[in-house]
Design an enzyme around this catalytic site. Structure first.
Site, PDB file in Angstrom:
ATOM      1  N   LYS A   1      -4.276 -10.181  -8.141  1.00  0.00           N
ATOM      2  CA  LYS A   1      -5.372 -11.007  -7.805  1.00  0.00           C
ATOM      3  C   LYS A   1      -6.875  -9.866  -8.330  1.00  0.00           C
ATOM      4  O   LYS A   1      -5.998  -8.980  -8.341  1.00  0.00           O
ATOM      5  CB  LYS A   1      -5.729 -11.552  -6.227  1.00  0.00           C
TER       6      LYS A   1
ATOM      7  N   LYS B   1       0.957  -1.253  -0.058  1.00  0.00           N
ATOM      8  CA  LYS B   1       0.118  -0.119  -0.055  1.00  0.00           C
ATOM      9  C   LYS B   1       0.786   1.614  -0.204  1.00  0.00           C
ATOM     10  O   LYS B   1       0.409   2.348  -1.024  1.00  0.00           O
ATOM     11  CB  LYS B   1      -0.822   0.128   1.014  1.00  0.00           C
TER      12      LYS B   1
ATOM     13  N   LYS C   1     -10.266  -4.053  -6.908  1.00  0.00           N
ATOM     14  CA  LYS C   1     -11.776  -2.825  -7.738  1.00  0.00           C
ATOM     15  C   LYS C   1     -10.495  -1.583  -7.360  1.00  0.00           C
ATOM     16  O   LYS C   1     -11.474  -0.960  -8.696  1.00  0.00           O
ATOM     17  CB  LYS C   1     -12.310  -2.976  -7.133  1.00  0.00           C
TER      18      LYS C   1
HETATM   19  P1  AMP Z   1     -11.990  -5.529   0.421  1.00  0.00           P
HETATM   20  O1  AMP Z   1     -12.338  -5.790  -0.692  1.00  0.00           O
HETATM   21  O2  AMP Z   1     -10.318  -6.165   0.079  1.00  0.00           O
HETATM   22  O3  AMP Z   1     -12.534  -5.232   1.703  1.00  0.00           O
HETATM   23  O4  AMP Z   1     -12.255  -7.345   0.438  1.00  0.00           O
HETATM   24  C1  AMP Z   1     -13.191  -7.540   1.194  1.00  0.00           C
HETATM   25  C2  AMP Z   1     -13.008  -9.723   1.617  1.00  0.00           C
HETATM   26  O5  AMP Z   1     -12.588 -10.003  -0.192  1.00  0.00           O
HETATM   27  C3  AMP Z   1     -11.554 -10.009   1.952  1.00  0.00           C
HETATM   28  O6  AMP Z   1     -11.851 -11.100   2.793  1.00  0.00           O
HETATM   29  C4  AMP Z   1     -10.799 -10.459   1.108  1.00  0.00           C
HETATM   30  O7  AMP Z   1     -10.450 -11.329   1.279  1.00  0.00           O
HETATM   31  C5  AMP Z   1     -12.094 -10.806  -0.101  1.00  0.00           C
HETATM   32  N1  AMP Z   1     -10.698 -10.736  -1.838  1.00  0.00           N
HETATM   33  C6  AMP Z   1     -10.987  -9.483  -2.289  1.00  0.00           C
HETATM   34  N2  AMP Z   1     -10.621  -9.824  -3.399  1.00  0.00           N
HETATM   35  C7  AMP Z   1     -10.191 -11.121  -3.701  1.00  0.00           C
HETATM   36  C8  AMP Z   1      -9.890 -11.847  -4.226  1.00  0.00           C
HETATM   37  N3  AMP Z   1      -9.155 -11.818  -5.756  1.00  0.00           N
HETATM   38  N4  AMP Z   1      -9.703 -13.311  -3.690  1.00  0.00           N
HETATM   39  C9  AMP Z   1     -10.731 -13.906  -3.319  1.00  0.00           C
HETATM   40  N5  AMP Z   1     -11.286 -13.175  -1.866  1.00  0.00           N
HETATM   41  C10 AMP Z   1     -10.303 -11.981  -2.070  1.00  0.00           C
END
Ligand code: AMP
Length: 334
Positions: A195, A112, A198
């Protein structure tokens, strides 16, 4: 009896990675665990996103996506993180057992600061501490998350352990990242590496707000390679990613048939992408429509979130009362 907590940052529309990595398991666990708490991590989003004018809409959109995915507000506690200020107090207490050195070493922090080098704030550094507070505020033992969160969970266990040890009581559990005994999931992006995310590259993610046309376009533009030149060649990361996505949304026979044409070097990536695009459209479209319907009834959504916030606070207040007492913050007789 299991208690489950997890959350998602309202930094944009949810994508396929959020769903298959986390939200799908939220839904499964709501029927299996004794208590489930799912929140919208608005405090967390402030570490990288400053969007006061749109934050409310994104919070509601995240809530609507949770419900469209199958979360039932009568079975689960669905709330906004900042509606439970006790989380912030527990975060403060856990900051006393989190060390600067270990926080600086966290790979997601390093990543980050590379991306947000003009805004290396303390919130970014202490992100894992806030995450520990989110989970331990309800004394959860299972946390459905994607693979990218594995190390944060390990830190949550360290903080829980240290707090218990420092104040001499085995109060906080040591929660695990949970995927029903299977390996944690990482949904790949369409840009051939890493991965799905967004914020990194919008074209690499399939969002639940994407129209059919946008989905087709993103998939047809996804990276591939020059194609196998002889039978039995190993998959490159780009193509493995496309197969990975296909496994999530396409029929097993379709995946099998394209794998076998890859193996005998007769595959045409254009055909594979067309199939994937149609299966993806069929998967996303009903979600998108349901999210729209839910967003149109703002009053009901707000009611659900307010009620969830009140329920979550009850559970949080009990924990904070106890944690304060453990730390010696108990000066007055009742
Ligand atoms: P975030 O959008 O970073 O707040 O992530 C929310 C949830 O989505 C968390 O549990 C992350 O581990 C999961 N997550 C986000 N991106 C991925 C991805 N590309 N593959 C698997 N899990 C994801």
């Amino acid at each position: 009896m299991d208690t489950v907590v997890s959350g998602t940052r309202p930094t944009g529309t949810l994508h396929l990675g959020n769903y298959f990595g986390a939200v799908r398991n939220y839904v499964r666990l709501q029927n299996e665990a004794a208590k489930t708490f799912y929140f919208i991590a608005d405090y967390h989003s402030l570490t990288t996103h400053h969007q006061p004018d749109t934050l409310g809409d994104l919070v509601r959109e995240t809530a609507a996506t949770y419900i469209a995915a199958g979360l039932d507000p009568d079975k689960t506690c669905l709330y906004v993180q900042s509606d439970v200020p006790e989380t912030a107090e527990l975060y403060l207490l856990f900051n006393m057992v989190a060390y600067k050195g270990e926080l600086e070493k966290v790979p997601t922090f390093k990543e980050k600061i590379r991306k947000h080098d003009t805004n290396v704030n303390a919130g970014l550094l202490t992100y894992p501490v806030l995450m520990a507070a989110d989970i331990l505020i309800h004394r959860a033992n299972k946390v459905p998350v994607g693979k990218d969160q594995e190390q944060h969970l390990e830190m949550t266990r360290h903080f829980a352990q240290r707090f218990n040890r420092r104040f001499g009581e085995d109060y906080f559990p040591e929660p695990v990242a949970y995927n029903f005994g299977n390996a944690l999931i990482k949904v790949p992006g369409l840009d051939g590496m890493g991965k799905m995310s967004k914020s990194d590259n919008p074209n690499s993610a399939i969002l639940f707000s994407d129209e059919d046309k946008a989905i087709r376009k993103k998939i047809m533009k996804a990276k591939t390679d020059a194609g196998p030149t002889e039978p039995g060649m190993p998959l490159t990361e780009e193509v493995a990613n496309l197969f990975g996505l296909m496994e999530l949304v396409s029929a097993p026979e379709a995946v099998k048939s394209f794998k076998s044409s890859y193996n005998d070097a007769s595959i045409r990536y254009g055909d594979l992408k067309k199939q994937l695009a149609e299966d993806m459209v069929a998967f996303v479209a009903p979600f998108r429509e349901r999210i729209r319907e839910l967003l149109a009834d703002r009053e009901s959504l707000d009611r659900i979130l307010r009620r969830g916030g009140e329920q979550a606070r009850e559970s949080a207040q009990e924990t904070v009362r106890h944690a304060r007492a453990m730390a010696g913050i108990r000066y007055y007789s009742a």
